[in-house]
Design a protein around this motif. Sequence first.
Motif, PDB file in Angstrom:
ATOM      1  N   PHE A 557       0.678  -1.170   0.016  1.00  0.00           N
ATOM      2  CA  PHE A 557       0.037   0.068  -0.268  1.00  0.00           C
ATOM      3  C   PHE A 557       0.802   1.119   0.071  1.00  0.00           C
ATOM      4  N   ILE A 558       1.824   1.267   0.830  1.00  0.00           N
ATOM      5  CA  ILE A 558       2.736   2.533   0.930  1.00  0.00           C
ATOM      6  C   ILE A 558       3.426   2.569  -0.514  1.00  0.00           C
TER       7      ILE A 558
ATOM      8  N   ALA B 420       2.508  12.129   0.406  1.00  0.00           N
ATOM      9  CA  ALA B 420       2.621  10.502   0.205  1.00  0.00           C
ATOM     10  C   ALA B 420       3.653  10.093   1.323  1.00  0.00           C
ATOM     11  N   LEU B 421       4.945  11.004   1.613  1.00  0.00           N
ATOM     12  CA  LEU B 421       5.541  10.464   2.261  1.00  0.00           C
ATOM     13  C   LEU B 421       5.336  10.486   3.863  1.00  0.00           C
ATOM     14  N   ILE B 423       2.367  10.546   5.011  1.00  0.00           N
ATOM     15  CA  ILE B 423       1.357   9.016   5.174  1.00  0.00           C
ATOM     16  C   ILE B 423       2.030   8.042   5.043  1.00  0.00           C
ATOM     17  N   GLY B 424       2.893   7.781   4.159  1.00  0.00           N
ATOM     18  CA  GLY B 424       3.545   6.349   4.281  1.00  0.00           C
ATOM     19  C   GLY B 424       4.089   6.211   5.739  1.00  0.00           C
ATOM     20  N   LEU B 427       1.787   5.341   8.204  1.00  0.00           N
ATOM     21  CA  LEU B 427       1.355   3.968   8.123  1.00  0.00           C
ATOM     22  C   LEU B 427       2.293   2.936   8.581  1.00  0.00           C
ATOM     23  N   PHE B 428       3.670   3.236   8.039  1.00  0.00           N
ATOM     24  CA  PHE B 428       4.556   2.220   8.524  1.00  0.00           C
ATOM     25  C   PHE B 428       4.859   2.246   9.845  1.00  0.00           C
ATOM     26  N   HIS B 431       1.825   0.647  11.994  1.00  0.00           N
ATOM     27  CA  HIS B 431       1.619  -0.464  11.577  1.00  0.00           C
ATOM     28  C   HIS B 431       3.034  -1.513  12.395  1.00  0.00           C
ATOM     29  N   THR B 453      -2.610   0.766  12.775  1.00  0.00           N
ATOM     30  CA  THR B 453      -3.094   1.978  11.826  1.00  0.00           C
ATOM     31  C   THR B 453      -4.575   2.224  12.227  1.00  0.00           C
ATOM     32  N   ALA B 523      -7.802   5.399   4.555  1.00  0.00           N
ATOM     33  CA  ALA B 523      -8.093   4.788   3.403  1.00  0.00           C
ATOM     34  C   ALA B 523      -7.679   3.062   3.607  1.00  0.00           C
ATOM     35  N   PHE B 524      -6.427   3.085   4.260  1.00  0.00           N
ATOM     36  CA  PHE B 524      -5.785   1.891   4.564  1.00  0.00           C
ATOM     37  C   PHE B 524      -6.630   1.085   5.599  1.00  0.00           C
ATOM     38  N   PHE B 527      -9.924  -0.311   3.717  1.00  0.00           N
ATOM     39  CA  PHE B 527      -9.462  -1.313   2.797  1.00  0.00           C
ATOM     40  C   PHE B 527      -9.367  -2.460   3.666  1.00  0.00           C
ATOM     41  N   ILE B 655      -6.089   5.892  -3.328  1.00  0.00           N
ATOM     42  CA  ILE B 655      -4.653   6.493  -3.543  1.00  0.00           C
ATOM     43  C   ILE B 655      -4.831   7.762  -4.410  1.00  0.00           C
TER      44      ILE B 655
END
Lengths: 739, 739
Positions: A557-558, B420-421, B423-424, B427-428, B431, B453, B523-524, B527, B655
């Motif tokens: 996803f990332i 994006a970075l 959020i990435g 999430l990372f 998680h 998350t 979103a994740f 999903f 996305i």
Amino acid sequence: MVLASALQWIIPIAGLTAVIFAGYLARDVLRRDTGTDAMRDVASTIYEGAVAFIRRQYTTIGLLALGAAVIIGIVIYLVETPDVADVPDLAGAPIAIMTAIAFLVGAACSMASGIIGMFISVKSNVRTAAAARRSLVEAVQVAMRGGAVSGFLVVALSLLGVWGIFTAYSTFVGNVTVAQAPFLIVGFGFGASFVALFAQLGGGIYTKAADVGSDLVGKVEAGIPEDDPRNAGVIADLVGDNVGDCAGRGADLFESTAAENIGAMILGVGVFAIATAAGWPNPEAWIFFPLVVRGFGLLATIVAIFFVRGREDENPMNMLNRGYWVTTILSVVALAFVTYVMMSTGTTGAGANGIPTWIWFFGCGVVGLATSVAFVYITQYYTAGSFRPVREIAEASKTGPATNIISGTAVGFETTLVTALSIGLALFLSHWLGSQAFANDPKSAAIGGIFGTAVATMGMLMTTAYILAMDTFGPITDNAGGIAQFSRSEASAREITDRLDAVGNTTKALTKGYAIASASLAAFLLFSAYISKVNLIQTNRGGELLTSINMADVSVFIAALIGAMLVYFFSSLAIRAVGTTAQSIIVEVRRQFREMPGIMDYTQRPDYARVVDITTRAALRQMVLPGVVAVATPIIVGVLLGAEAVAGLLMVGTIAGVLLATVLNNGGGAWDNAKKYIESGHLLDADGNVLGKGTMAHAAAVVGDTVGDPFKDTAGPSLHVLVKLLATITLVLAPLFIR
Amino acid sequence: MVLASALQWIIPIAGLTAVIFAGYLARDVLRRDTGTDAMRDVASTIYEGAVAFIRRQYTTIGLLALGAAVIIGIVIYLVETPDVADVPDLAGAPIAIMTAIAFLVGAACSMASGIIGMFISVKSNVRTAAAARRSLVEAVQVAMRGGAVSGFLVVALSLLGVWGIFTAYSTFVGNVTVAQAPFLIVGFGFGASFVALFAQLGGGIYTKAADVGSDLVGKVEAGIPEDDPRNAGVIADLVGDNVGDCAGRGADLFESTAAENIGAMILGVGVFAIATAAGWPNPEAWIFFPLVVRGFGLLATIVAIFFVRGREDENPMNMLNRGYWVTTILSVVALAFVTYVMMSTGTTGAGANGIPTWIWFFGCGVVGLATSVAFVYITQYYTAGSFRPVREIAEASKTGPATNIISGTAVGFETTLVTALSIGLALFLSHWLGSQAFANDPKSAAIGGIFGTAVATMGMLMTTAYILAMDTFGPITDNAGGIAQFSRSEASAREITDRLDAVGNTTKALTKGYAIASASLAAFLLFSAYISKVNLIQTNRGGELLTSINMADVSVFIAALIGAMLVYFFSSLAIRAVGTTAQSIIVEVRRQFREMPGIMDYTQRPDYARVVDITTRAALRQMVLPGVVAVATPIIVGVLLGAEAVAGLLMVGTIAGVLLATVLNNGGGAWDNAKKYIESGHLLDADGNVLGKGTMAHAAAVVGDTVGDPFKDTAGPSLHVLVKLLATITLVLAPLFIR
């Protein structure tokens, strides 16, 4: 079947024939009349500027490619251990060297076709302008033949390059079988992508910065016409047509044909295994098929070039269309022949409902050809003057530049609808047809489905040489118009070059539609090839197969998020590069107007070379960052997050890239034509008066046209290259990403 | 632990307290001074226009929602057969009725909070304008309290609604366990999304069409200032601030909190199973946790409202920031308390390195809160006047509107990088932290990671009520400024309202950054919730689990392509709606100027009502198509291509939607502030002279600002809603998509 095996020889034969034919066309163009002294004068100035840029650009690209080859070699040497290598016996140095060589050959072929094609195109422009003083048909033929030199060279060199390196590796390197060789030549595609990326970026930034910069000062501020010799930026603008539209698009489609071809061969390996197990005659034919089909496409195009003729009073677009239809129809016939000969399954036929396998795959190829035709018409609908979208933008121009931009953005966004649905339909149909070809066994049917999409892509690529010839027709006629205007040619000649220029704008737009369609169809193909390669490695390791990429994994996803972001960020860098370069051109042209007052009454000659030099340096400097970002991102993501995550980046980056390119290309094209629509007097106010040049609506449309320039000629085409680069880079470096 | 169980009661207590507190604030605002007769006059005109629009809009939405509820009920009745139903015993009618009721309750709560919030906001504007005649601090407080009414109602009604329907279903419906109930209330989220979509679209089209239309005729053509009473479109513009920015964003965040809450509860069910198996105390706490955390967030916000105060000479932004930091700090404390109490694993602790589970999840929540703070600063960097992006656009304006648009587009695209970075990274990290919490067992660790998350998302949502209050502060002060200008208030009062208006612009931009961050993080989560639901169904059927969505499947690829396309196509419809509506407003205002010559010298009063009416009708007509497209696309794809393909559409659509919304919001905000940067005299020419209002650079910046309007206030915010709608609709209709 002996014939199936013999058909392989069509590959070098067609390739060499096309090269020779390109030589014949080049000779035919070069020996033609070069017009008046004034024409020759400006043409040679353009020539010098273009050659200077190309020399510096390709030197830079060549050095970058050399460096990249060394790094790739080292990386592959380190990661291609026997447990992951495609050919375990060759792990380490041999694979590293073979990949680096393939990379360099791909890069060299791409550079050669770009340079030669551009060289002929800058020689064709003045001859087209000269021919326009005599005959429309002759002018069309000169421009189209000049363009065809590019088209044939690009496609033939890509075909010969892939075939040559494939044959070399599978014949002369010990242990390598025909089924292993496709995996070893992916470096060729990467080399081609690498060159294409920088060629398209550098050329795209150059051409649009020069265009936007000189137009804004010349047309808007000084009030002089386009291509007027008093504008110091005009030569840079004319040079830009060649280095951007011509060399850039050539490199783009060189890469398309090469990368998609290799991807199709990799998928052919899957069918090869089925064919071998089932004992079909000539299993190797499934791997050679993509090359053979393209060889026939080249031959079809050679025939078609002779059909580009017509009457003096005919619309030049009709002459070009005639050739296109000849290419398409001959391609369908050739496709039927090739599938019949090469896809024979002997007595153990596996197609659904008793229909032979080859007929199903012939259907896939036709789907590909039909999709390319569909895209030609879709692009025309969205960017040609007589349809709703362009009219809508022209109407919105009445209330100023803001509503023009808003309306154009809406149109650009809207074009993703038919693009996505057409591509979705083509994928669905070709996948379904392919799976029917091997319907007897579910596992084979799955492979057949994916191979069906590859056949569709190959069908679409059969007409590439012709499409590319039409595309290069664009910058040649654009230049011819500029030369005619600049050298103050006769009105009748200028009228002809103007008509050709309008046609050239349409063909340029069509090519972009075609490039996008092929990139989209190829996206799934190359994505599948990546998964095949990863699985090959996993099989060697005895690991679990990656037949399924898990989207629910947070790393995937990332990576997907980053893939979609990359597309925007890359475009941002490309668009900004045009903006800042254009501003430095504006400053320089303004300075010349101010400090050389004789320019306006023709008593002083502007310093064209200085603007050319500024643009050259800026474009070369600015192409590096976006290029490096594009290359580095998938590598970083792969190393940090792994091979499965890269698949997410690849898939979502490709989809996002294709759609954003569609938006930028079609939005830009529609803005361009909305301006032309107004200029040709089609826009009326509430009382029925024409709102033409000089009105507020026209000024607003000029703003939209200018905004669209970097969208459609820098960022959009660079995105085509980006999405394919993502695929080739990940194919080559897949071993690096596997944990 | 008794305390963990007792903590559940904080949900209704906090919800009701917030409602009562909103009532107190509303009373406090309403009893304040309403200024001069002229002020009251224009305020009541705005009030009438807003109420008329909201009445018609919500009637339409209500009818659409009723129709949708019936259709949903019928579809669920048909597809929820015992082998796929969440609760097999209830298959068919009971589940259908429960889902339809949940949908209607969600829709009704969303509508109620939107209507009441908007009602208070149109009452607060005149009181803010009146307060500005006396004191800055008082004006800030009136506007902030008026905004807080919206903030509290939205969050409290969403909390009470989810809790109420969850409690009702798990308590009073036979056979439904606490672990099953979250799946049965997804209809609530869908109802909220459904209303939000149309509310945001209708309001967004209204507000920007009125803004663009009246500005283009008033400021550009007639040369009169913004909000001048001679402009027939001015009342429509002021009404638009309320119905778009205020009611629209309220519905958007109502949906966020509801949908993300339900998604988090569904993921909590996974942990519930782990907790039950491991014999931890209070396994149900894992399901209730998201609701409890939000309850504490509401209480923290109530305290923070009292910290919104300061000195007369202080920057009003500081006062608002003070409250924001109080909310954030109190939220961190509350988070520590709640995780400690509810996530206790007894003696069988499962965290890595001996660190208790709750500490890991506390870390996840902090990541969420930190991400929201990061987005506040990122948004400021990209859209506030003193940083590089806005300066770059302002500089580009010197060479005209085209370079302004090109530069703004580049900035908008660029903003996807940090988005994006960030959020990435969030999430990372969340998680990873979550998986460490259950490190002892790989399967639990995977569930812990996904739940991590969800905890991060909940942490982020703790401050929603405060953020929403700041957001509504924006339209209230915007309106107050308009009323002051319109009623020709004293210069000192206008100076205060201008300062507040500038702060309001910043807070509006911040909210969008926050909404995007929450949508991305969610979103994740959503999903994953979709996949959980599909798996639940598969388990009931005894089928294969969908723990892995295969991206290599052609249907998934096609659906993904359609998901990304939907985002563009939807935005295209929204943007076009603004363009066409604005053009009809322009025509009408021009007509009034022409036919009522007394307007310009104040002897004739323009027909405001007619413009309001035109805008109302157009906005309502135009909101239907994009809304229907958004709802229909996932359903059609699901029915044709299946549940796995829908996952592809969901992931890629989300996305693509998040990134396009980022581009549109930040690009629009940067254009807006580039104009303000020039207006405040920061742009200098080469000789150091100020290029302010009236220069070519300013005119160019106005074009950019106008283009940005529908981007940032119509399409962008509607995309926030779209991505969450995709998630809720697929959650509710998942049984329909399973073959």
